[in-house]
Design a protein around this motif. Structure first.
Motif, PDB file in Angstrom:
ATOM      1  N   HIS A 418     -44.645   1.911  52.972  1.00  0.00           N
ATOM      2  CA  HIS A 418     -45.873   2.711  52.897  1.00  0.00           C
ATOM      3  C   HIS A 418     -45.945   3.562  51.634  1.00  0.00           C
ATOM      4  CE1 HIS A 418     -45.029   1.742  57.086  1.00  0.00           C
ATOM      5  NE2 HIS A 418     -46.342   1.760  57.267  1.00  0.00           N
ATOM      6  N   ALA A 419     -47.159   3.898  51.242  1.00  0.00           N
ATOM      7  CA  ALA A 419     -47.354   4.825  50.123  1.00  0.00           C
ATOM      8  C   ALA A 419     -46.822   6.188  50.557  1.00  0.00           C
ATOM      9  CB  ALA A 419     -48.840   4.921  49.800  1.00  0.00           C
ATOM     10  N   SER A 420     -46.026   6.821  49.696  1.00  0.00           N
ATOM     11  CA  SER A 420     -45.468   8.130  50.061  1.00  0.00           C
ATOM     12  C   SER A 420     -46.311   9.262  49.466  1.00  0.00           C
ATOM     13  CB  SER A 420     -44.024   8.236  49.582  1.00  0.00           C
ATOM     14  OG  SER A 420     -43.960   8.062  48.185  1.00  0.00           O
ATOM     15  N   ILE A 421     -47.226   8.914  48.559  1.00  0.00           N
ATOM     16  CA  ILE A 421     -48.165   9.906  48.003  1.00  0.00           C
ATOM     17  C   ILE A 421     -49.551   9.260  47.932  1.00  0.00           C
ATOM     18  CG2 ILE A 421     -46.433  11.121  46.593  1.00  0.00           C
ATOM     19  CD1 ILE A 421     -47.531   9.589  44.140  1.00  0.00           C
ATOM     20  N   ALA A 422     -50.576  10.084  47.833  1.00  0.00           N
ATOM     21  CA  ALA A 422     -51.916   9.540  47.606  1.00  0.00           C
ATOM     22  C   ALA A 422     -52.070   9.276  46.113  1.00  0.00           C
ATOM     23  CB  ALA A 422     -52.967  10.550  48.060  1.00  0.00           C
ATOM     24  N   GLY A 423     -52.719   8.195  45.743  1.00  0.00           N
ATOM     25  CA  GLY A 423     -52.898   7.921  44.317  1.00  0.00           C
ATOM     26  C   GLY A 423     -53.457   6.534  44.068  1.00  0.00           C
ATOM     27  N   THR A 424     -53.268   6.093  42.835  1.00  0.00           N
ATOM     28  CA  THR A 424     -53.781   4.781  42.434  1.00  0.00           C
ATOM     29  C   THR A 424     -52.611   3.845  42.163  1.00  0.00           C
ATOM     30  OG1 THR A 424     -55.613   5.922  41.384  1.00  0.00           O
ATOM     31  CG2 THR A 424     -55.285   3.624  40.751  1.00  0.00           C
ATOM     32  N   VAL A 425     -52.722   2.629  42.665  1.00  0.00           N
ATOM     33  CA  VAL A 425     -51.653   1.637  42.429  1.00  0.00           C
ATOM     34  C   VAL A 425     -51.674   1.280  40.947  1.00  0.00           C
ATOM     35  CG1 VAL A 425     -50.817  -0.677  42.979  1.00  0.00           C
ATOM     36  CG2 VAL A 425     -51.814   0.751  44.783  1.00  0.00           C
ATOM     37  N   LYS A 426     -50.503   1.528  40.302  1.00  0.00           N
ATOM     38  CA  LYS A 426     -50.412   1.310  38.860  1.00  0.00           C
ATOM     39  C   LYS A 426     -49.942  -0.103  38.567  1.00  0.00           C
ATOM     40  CE  LYS A 426     -48.265   3.674  35.201  1.00  0.00           C
ATOM     41  NZ  LYS A 426     -47.095   4.492  34.903  1.00  0.00           N
ATOM     42  N   SER A 427     -48.913  -0.527  39.289  1.00  0.00           N
ATOM     43  CA  SER A 427     -48.434  -1.897  39.092  1.00  0.00           C
ATOM     44  C   SER A 427     -47.793  -2.417  40.372  1.00  0.00           C
ATOM     45  CB  SER A 427     -47.440  -1.963  37.929  1.00  0.00           C
ATOM     46  OG  SER A 427     -46.361  -1.110  38.193  1.00  0.00           O
ATOM     47  N   VAL A 428     -47.772  -3.743  40.461  1.00  0.00           N
ATOM     48  CA  VAL A 428     -47.169  -4.411  41.623  1.00  0.00           C
ATOM     49  C   VAL A 428     -46.291  -5.529  41.093  1.00  0.00           C
ATOM     50  CG1 VAL A 428     -47.624  -5.767  43.718  1.00  0.00           C
ATOM     51  CG2 VAL A 428     -49.189  -3.918  43.075  1.00  0.00           C
ATOM     52  N   THR A 429     -45.004  -5.529  41.488  1.00  0.00           N
ATOM     53  CA  THR A 429     -44.116  -6.628  41.098  1.00  0.00           C
ATOM     54  C   THR A 429     -43.519  -7.222  42.369  1.00  0.00           C
ATOM     55  OG1 THR A 429     -42.055  -5.366  40.995  1.00  0.00           O
ATOM     56  CG2 THR A 429     -43.480  -5.246  39.049  1.00  0.00           C
ATOM     57  N   ASP A 430     -42.584  -8.164  42.208  1.00  0.00           N
ATOM     58  CA  ASP A 430     -41.895  -8.713  43.386  1.00  0.00           C
ATOM     59  C   ASP A 430     -40.970  -7.678  44.006  1.00  0.00           C
ATOM     60  OD1 ASP A 430     -43.105 -11.053  42.974  1.00  0.00           O
ATOM     61  OD2 ASP A 430     -41.404 -12.043  41.983  1.00  0.00           O
ATOM     62  N   VAL A 431     -40.663  -6.637  43.218  1.00  0.00           N
ATOM     63  CA  VAL A 431     -39.651  -5.670  43.654  1.00  0.00           C
ATOM     64  C   VAL A 431     -40.262  -4.360  44.159  1.00  0.00           C
ATOM     65  CG1 VAL A 431     -37.604  -4.372  42.867  1.00  0.00           C
ATOM     66  CG2 VAL A 431     -38.036  -6.677  41.987  1.00  0.00           C
ATOM     67  N   PHE A 432     -41.320  -3.904  43.532  1.00  0.00           N
ATOM     68  CA  PHE A 432     -41.863  -2.598  43.932  1.00  0.00           C
ATOM     69  C   PHE A 432     -43.377  -2.504  43.741  1.00  0.00           C
ATOM     70  CE2 PHE A 432     -40.453  -2.130  39.478  1.00  0.00           C
ATOM     71  CZ  PHE A 432     -41.648  -1.729  38.881  1.00  0.00           C
ATOM     72  N   VAL A 433     -43.929  -1.452  44.356  1.00  0.00           N
ATOM     73  CA  VAL A 433     -45.329  -1.059  44.133  1.00  0.00           C
ATOM     74  C   VAL A 433     -45.278   0.335  43.516  1.00  0.00           C
ATOM     75  CG1 VAL A 433     -47.494  -0.385  45.274  1.00  0.00           C
ATOM     76  CG2 VAL A 433     -46.228  -2.395  46.092  1.00  0.00           C
ATOM     77  N   GLU A 434     -45.894   0.481  42.346  1.00  0.00           N
ATOM     78  CA  GLU A 434     -45.856   1.790  41.670  1.00  0.00           C
ATOM     79  C   GLU A 434     -47.182   2.503  41.882  1.00  0.00           C
ATOM     80  OE1 GLU A 434     -43.740   3.177  37.650  1.00  0.00           O
ATOM     81  OE2 GLU A 434     -45.375   1.766  37.333  1.00  0.00           O
ATOM     82  N   ILE A 435     -47.090   3.776  42.295  1.00  0.00           N
ATOM     83  CA  ILE A 435     -48.310   4.538  42.591  1.00  0.00           C
ATOM     84  C   ILE A 435     -48.330   5.797  41.730  1.00  0.00           C
ATOM     85  CG2 ILE A 435     -49.635   5.744  44.396  1.00  0.00           C
ATOM     86  CD1 ILE A 435     -47.990   3.996  46.422  1.00  0.00           C
ATOM     87  N   GLN A 436     -49.468   6.037  41.089  1.00  0.00           N
ATOM     88  CA  GLN A 436     -49.616   7.247  40.280  1.00  0.00           C
ATOM     89  C   GLN A 436     -50.503   8.238  41.040  1.00  0.00           C
ATOM     90  OE1 GLN A 436     -50.865   6.507  36.247  1.00  0.00           O
ATOM     91  NE2 GLN A 436     -49.714   8.335  35.682  1.00  0.00           N
ATOM     92  N   ALA A 437     -50.055   9.492  41.072  1.00  0.00           N
ATOM     93  CA  ALA A 437     -50.819  10.511  41.827  1.00  0.00           C
ATOM     94  C   ALA A 437     -52.167  10.751  41.160  1.00  0.00           C
ATOM     95  CB  ALA A 437     -50.027  11.789  41.883  1.00  0.00           C
TER      96      ALA A 437
END
Ligand code: SF4
Ligand code: SF4
Length: 437
Positions: A418-437
């Motif tokens: 799950h997203a641990s913060i509210a924000g915009t998805v910056k990038s998605v790879t096979d390993v992680f989802v990066e979210i910017q606040a």
């Protein structure tokens, strides 16, 4: 919706180990439900702080798991020395159903095999799981997360301790996916210029120098030690060098085996024999590899028992890898019989800290309520045993804290993330989802 389904969708996994999905445990029927509050990694005290500060949630989670599994009896394991945690938990336990099991201050009393034996007198079959002897074991932070999940709240935060060379050793919550750099800053910053970070402990954890690594659902904490510390140089040695030294310097004294907690419980783990595999590479190392199969990687042989500072635990790791890739599985034929000297060979934490040369770092890590809001988080898609989650968001998507960003389709083993913060998805790879606040 049953508790097991809620736990799967809320991403609850073992918070104290490899991250086994808790939904599988909740779907079982057992005789005993065990809460594991033993916490025996030197310098880490996050379970102690959690039990002291959030006892109602922890016991609430235990009650829910007992109901789900129809457990007849509960066993709550805490070290007797952690009196404040004992006093917080004790009054909340229904004494007719749950026993408090007071444990000595030894390493590794929190190992599942050890805890099941201490609490119930039962021995898990070689290479087996607690379920085979009618038990389910859950770490206390996992139970906290079970309580939240029963109210529909997913796992978005992790409770961690930061210890060692930091200004203010402490325990606190951080959003999952927070970089280690932030975690160290929250503990006042490192007090040494160059350091290594032991992630989740010095015995069973790993050494990292990467401040951009992030907290996952299984990160127990960080221990900061100067780069020149004995333990950092020991752990930082390349595997080939560990093998080379072991091959030439092991005198087969067998201290590693004599102190091995699994051997003392009656399992055929003999690290001194595994060390022979280093010298028999051209003449049947496979035979010696077998003595590693039931090793739990507690690290005592390498970091405590061996008088020559060799690496029997790492030799066991390698032997297990080799056997797995060759498709060989060792099956213990002998019955599991507890060694008559087991009680006398337990390793007190104070002695272990001295041997690790970290006595000076043993300090409290008091809980502090911190509302940390990182600018960016990286949510790993695999924070659990089983199949990695598959991302269900794409760059540019707006997500709220608690929204699922990765799912594992039933019946595959795993848990959602799950997203641990509210924000915009910056990038998605096979390993992680990066979210910017
Ligand atoms: S304790 Fe060290 S020297 Fe002794 S058998 Fe084990 S690895 Fe070899
Ligand atoms: S790491 Fe060493 S002491 Fe621990 S279980 Fe494995 S062989 Fe035994």
């Amino acid at each position: 919706m049953g508790l097991d389904q809620k736990l799967r969708e809320c991403g609850v996994v073992g918070a104290g180990g490899a991250g086994f999905p808790t939904c599988v445990k909740a779907a079982a029927e057992v005789e005993f439900m065990l809460a594991n509050g033993a916490e025996c990694e030197p310098l880490l005290h996050k379970d102690f702080e959690l039990m002291k500060n959030f006892p109602a949630e922890v016991v609430g989670g235990m009650n829910l798991m007992m109901e789900a599994t129809k457990a007849r009896r509960g066993k709550f394991g805490i070290k007797e020395k952690n009196a404040e945690a004992v006093e917080a938990i004790r009054p909340l336990l229904n004494a007719e159903r749950i026993d408090l099991v007071l444990l000595g201050d030894f390493y590794p009393s929190g190992d599942e095999y050890e805890l099941v034996y201490t609490a119930t007198g039962r021995l898990i079959p070689p290479a087996g799981i607690p379920l085979q002897v009618g038990c389910v074991v859950n770490n206390v932070e996992t139970l906290y997360n079970v309580h939240l999940a029963s109210q529909g709240m997913p796992v978005t935060r992790k409770f961690v301790s930061v210890a060692g060379d930091v200004k203010e050793p402490k325990s606190f919550w951080v959003p999952v996916g927070t970089p280690f750099r932030d975690v160290i800053e929250l503990a006042g910053g490192a007090t040494v210029q160059e350091f290594g970070m032991f992630v989740s402990g010095m015995m069973m954890g790993r050494l990292s120098f990467d401040l951009d690594e992030v907290v996952t659902k299984t990160t127990a904490g960080l221990i900061i030690l100067p780069k020149e510390h004995y333990l950092v140089s020991r752990k930082d040695r390349p595997l080939e060098a560990m093998d080379r030294i072991g091959k030439s310097a092991c005198d087969q004294c067998s201290y590693c085996t004599e102190f091995c907690p699994r051997y003392l419980l009656g399992y055929e783990v003999m690290p001194h024999k595994v060390m022979r595999s280093l010298g028999f590479t051209l003449a049947g190392s496979g035979l010696w590899n077998q003595s590693a199969e039931l090793c739990c990687a507690c690290g005592l042989c390498t970091l405590y028992a061996c008088p020559e500072d060799l690496y029997p635990k790492e030799a066991c790791d390698r032997s297990k890898r080799e056997m797995r890739s060759a498709g060989i599985k060792f099956v213990q034929q002998k019955p599991v019989t507890v060694h008559p000297m087991k009680e006398y060979r337990r390793v007190p934490l104070s002695q272990l800290r001295r041997r690790l040369k970290v006595e000076a770092y043993e300090r409290e890590t008091p809980y502090q309520a911190i509302d940390h809001r990182p600018g960016v988080v990286r949510i790993q898609l695999s924070q659990h045993v089983g199949k990695p989650a598959v991302a269900v968001v794409k760059p540019g998507d707006r997500v709220e804290a608690g929204a699922a960003v990765g799912r594992v389709k039933a019946p595959d083993l795993g848990a959602d993330v799950h997203a641990s913060i509210a924000g915009t998805v910056k990038s998605v790879t096979d390993v992680f989802v990066e979210i910017q606040a």
